[in-house]
Motif scaffolding. Sequence first.
Motif, short mmCIF file in Angstrom:
data_model
loop_
_atom_site.label_atom_id
_atom_site.label_comp_id
_atom_site.label_asym_id
_atom_site.label_seq_id
_atom_site.Cartn_x
_atom_site.Cartn_y
_atom_site.Cartn_z
N VAL A 1 -90.08 -92.42 36.95
CA VAL A 1 -88.82 -92.15 36.24
C VAL A 1 -89.12 -91.79 34.79
O VAL A 1 -88.57 -90.83 34.24
N ALA A 2 -90.02 -92.55 34.15
CA ALA A 2 -90.34 -92.28 32.75
C ALA A 2 -90.97 -90.90 32.57
O ALA A 2 -90.58 -90.15 31.67
N PHE A 3 -91.91 -90.54 33.44
CA PHE A 3 -92.60 -89.27 33.28
C PHE A 3 -91.74 -88.09 33.69
O PHE A 3 -91.59 -87.12 32.95
N PHE A 4 -91.18 -88.15 34.90
CA PHE A 4 -90.49 -86.98 35.43
C PHE A 4 -89.07 -86.82 34.91
O PHE A 4 -88.60 -85.70 34.71
N MET A 5 -88.36 -87.92 34.68
CA MET A 5 -86.96 -87.81 34.27
C MET A 5 -86.79 -87.94 32.76
O MET A 5 -86.09 -87.15 32.14
N ALA A 6 -87.38 -88.97 32.17
CA ALA A 6 -87.19 -89.18 30.74
C ALA A 6 -87.96 -88.17 29.90
O ALA A 6 -87.48 -87.73 28.86
N HIS A 7 -89.16 -87.80 30.35
CA HIS A 7 -89.98 -86.86 29.60
C HIS A 7 -90.00 -85.46 30.22
O HIS A 7 -90.69 -84.58 29.71
N GLY A 8 -89.29 -85.27 31.30
CA GLY A 8 -89.19 -83.96 31.93
C GLY A 8 -90.48 -83.44 32.54
O GLY A 8 -90.65 -82.25 32.75
N GLY A 9 -91.42 -84.34 32.85
CA GLY A 9 -92.69 -83.93 33.43
C GLY A 9 -93.61 -83.24 32.44
O GLY A 9 -94.58 -82.60 32.83
N SER A 10 -93.33 -83.38 31.17
CA SER A 10 -94.13 -82.74 30.12
C SER A 10 -95.31 -83.63 29.74
O SER A 10 -95.12 -84.79 29.36
N MET A 11 -96.50 -83.07 29.83
CA MET A 11 -97.69 -83.83 29.44
C MET A 11 -97.72 -84.07 27.93
O MET A 11 -98.29 -85.04 27.47
N ALA A 12 -97.09 -83.19 27.17
CA ALA A 12 -97.09 -83.35 25.71
C ALA A 12 -96.28 -84.59 25.29
O ALA A 12 -96.66 -85.30 24.37
N GLU A 13 -95.18 -84.85 25.99
CA GLU A 13 -94.32 -85.98 25.64
C GLU A 13 -94.60 -87.23 26.47
O GLU A 13 -94.47 -88.33 25.98
N GLY A 14 -94.97 -87.05 27.73
CA GLY A 14 -95.09 -88.19 28.63
C GLY A 14 -96.50 -88.45 29.10
O GLY A 14 -96.70 -88.96 30.20
N GLU A 15 -97.48 -88.16 28.26
CA GLU A 15 -98.87 -88.33 28.66
C GLU A 15 -99.19 -89.79 29.01
O GLU A 15 -99.85 -90.07 30.01
#
Length: 100
Positions: free
Chosen positions: A50-64
Amino acid sequence: MSGGFPDPLGLGSGLSLLLAIFGELVCSLALVVGVLSRLVLLPMIFTMCVAFFMAHGGSMAEGELAFVYLVVFVLLFFAGPGRFSVDGWLAKKLGGQAAN
């Protein structure tokens, strides 16, 4: 803090915060001790998904960091608890009694 907590699943900010605390605190403590290791990893994996795919939109820059935790939790899930965990100790005890 519950009023400003993200609500990616539509459950409400308060409930989302409680589920995140459960997944990140309670389950983490159980994992460190080695109690029900694979079972407590499931909420942790779900929380990081949920944190990576939904909160950070699957972005490695924001949800690394969420992605790194997700990978580690999945690897721990497949590797299992190990022999020095409470789960390993219980399996040895129950396995020894079942053989007798």
